[in-house]
Design an enzyme around this catalytic site. Structure first.
Site, mmCIF file in Angstrom:
data_model
loop_
_atom_site.group_PDB
_atom_site.id
_atom_site.type_symbol
_atom_site.label_atom_id
_atom_site.label_comp_id
_atom_site.label_asym_id
_atom_site.label_seq_id
_atom_site.Cartn_x
_atom_site.Cartn_y
_atom_site.Cartn_z
ATOM 1 N N HIS A 177 -4.211 -4.678 -0.115
ATOM 2 C CA HIS A 177 -3.177 -5.283 1.421
ATOM 3 C C HIS A 177 -3.851 -6.708 1.648
ATOM 4 O O HIS A 177 -4.933 -7.782 1.449
ATOM 5 C CB HIS A 177 -4.299 -4.452 2.584
ATOM 6 C CG HIS A 177 -4.382 -3.080 2.860
ATOM 7 N ND1 HIS A 177 -3.695 -3.094 3.954
ATOM 8 C CD2 HIS A 177 -4.598 -2.164 2.602
ATOM 9 C CE1 HIS A 177 -3.472 -1.622 3.737
ATOM 10 N NE2 HIS A 177 -4.384 -0.955 3.358
ATOM 11 N N CYS A 218 1.150 -1.174 0.030
ATOM 12 C CA CYS A 218 0.000 -0.049 0.186
ATOM 13 C C CYS A 218 1.054 1.074 0.122
ATOM 14 O O CYS A 218 1.632 1.709 -1.062
ATOM 15 C CB CYS A 218 -0.844 -0.060 1.492
ATOM 16 S SG CYS A 218 -2.148 1.083 0.683
ATOM 17 N N GLU A 262 -3.034 -9.401 3.011
ATOM 18 C CA GLU A 262 -3.022 -9.427 4.753
ATOM 19 C C GLU A 262 -4.588 -9.858 4.745
ATOM 20 O O GLU A 262 -4.695 -10.704 6.150
ATOM 21 C CB GLU A 262 -2.563 -8.911 5.647
ATOM 22 C CG GLU A 262 -3.284 -7.743 6.423
ATOM 23 C CD GLU A 262 -3.748 -6.360 5.281
ATOM 24 O OE1 GLU A 262 -3.996 -5.824 5.094
ATOM 25 O OE2 GLU A 262 -2.913 -6.909 4.318
#
Length: 368
Positions: free
Chosen positions: A344, A260, A346
């Site tokens: 993202h 990001c 994750e």
């Protein structure tokens, strides 16, 4: 008990009346919207939302409550909350408290009972803008003026503000999973890192040390890391003090993963430019095309700036593209052992499509 009134005022002059939720007071910030149907706890505790009033487009928020352990930072990070309706009595065996209780405990000011669809139409037409949420009884005219005089996101170094002040070790992996044995040591540069990123790194066998955003490249390299992660974070990437120089001095000396804001900082380090998006990308279902792998991932996103692809020509490879608007979603420089993505991986919140990028990072370390 009579519900306390609240007011949302936008810099464009629009005013919304609703009901206060959470702490009583006044808060201001850039008004943005998030289209995810779940994950409000992760969103509100994500350091990338510092300085922003988050409008949730889902019709009801808080129906599964708050689970202590899902937060992405030690305390709530967003400037405030805007919702159509907030559930007061959640139904979920994992819930420790309701969303209103969490907001009040965190000191976060919110408003519910407003037309969030109209709000989103305004943002999509006029762009993200400054706003004020107030539950103290201030006049709408005064709130509009304060919103108009508030500074925008451009030029703000919020990453340095939220970064850790001292290095620390992170040991916790993904809940319910046994992490791989530690085989590599990585340093995470904290521009506003989410705990979900740290957990994923532990899960793939990395020993993790987190360092402040202004740590010089020489100090990072002195730790002899096998790899470096430049994390997510808030604000204008071009305004983060010393970040482009730090990244430039790391390139080619150690494998690097950017996430990001880290992606944007690496683009700047490679001679690229960034610009402010009209209303940003925030949600948990944005389709991204992996140009190299020739596949499509659904991704979790939260960013208000993007990388200018023309500024990267001949300098770096564009590896991922957003299928909504064609913006850059990933870059790579294989000869420098670097790759980065704008979204993202994750998945906190969001789909798990991109978790493989953490394994790819480990493979790059092993290949180096």
């Amino acid at each position: 008990m009579t519900a306390k009134k609240a007011t949302l005022a936008l810099a464009c002059g629009e005013v919304f009346e609703g009901t206060a939720v959470g702490a009583v007071g006044e808060t201001g910030g850039e008004v943005v919207f998030n289209t995810a149907h779940t994950g409000y706890q992760e969103v509100l505790t994500d350091p990338s939302y510092v300085g922003q009033l988050v409008t949730f487009t889902v019709s009801e928020l808080g129906n599964y409550g708050i689970h202590l352990g899902d937060e992405q930072a030690p305390v709530a990070q967003a400037a405030g909350l805007i919702a159509r309706r907030v559930c007061k009595e959640p139904s979920n065996w994992r819930s420790h408290q309701s969303l209103p209780q969490f907001l009040e405990q965190s000191g976060m000011v919110g408003i519910e009972g407003v037309d969030t669809r109209k709000r989103v139409r305004i943002l999509r037409t006029s762009g993200a803008q400054q706003g004020i949420v107030d539950s103290t009884g201030a006049s709408p005219q005064a709130l509009v003026e304060r919103a108009r005089n508030a500074p925008g996101m451009e030029g703000q170094d919020l990453a340095t503000r939220v970064s850790t002040r001292a290095p620390y070790r992170w040991e916790e992996g993904v809940a319910g999973r046994t992490p791989q044995p530690k085989t590599h040591e990585v340093v995470v540069v904290d521009y506003g890192v989410k705990r979900g990123i740290l957990r994923q790194l532990v899960d793939v066998g990395c020993g993790v040390t987190v360092v402040p955003s202004r740590t010089p490249a020489a100090e990072i390299l002195a730790r002899s890391p096998d790899g470096v992660v430049l994390s997510n974070g808030p604000g204008d990437p071009a305004a983060v003090t010393g970040a482009d120089v730090q990244a430039r001095e790391l390139l080619g000396k150690v494998p690097i993963l950017g996430i990001c804001l880290g992606n944007q900082i690496l683009a700047l380090a490679m001679g690229g430019k960034t610009y402010k998006l009209k209303f940003g990308h925030r949600g948990a279902n944005h389709p991204v095309r992996d140009v190299v792998g020739d596949k499509i991932d659904l991704t979790s996103q939260n960013h208000g700036f993007a990388v200018d692809p023309r500024s990267l020509e001949g300098k770096v490879q564009v590896t991922h593209v957003n299928l909504y608007d064609g913006t850059v979603e990933g870059i790579a420089a294989p000869e420098l052992k670097m790759f980065a993505v704008q979204y993202h991986p994750e998945d906190n919140p969001g789909p798990h499509d991109s978790r493989y990028l953490f394994r790819r990072f480990v493979q790059m370390i092993e290949g180096a």
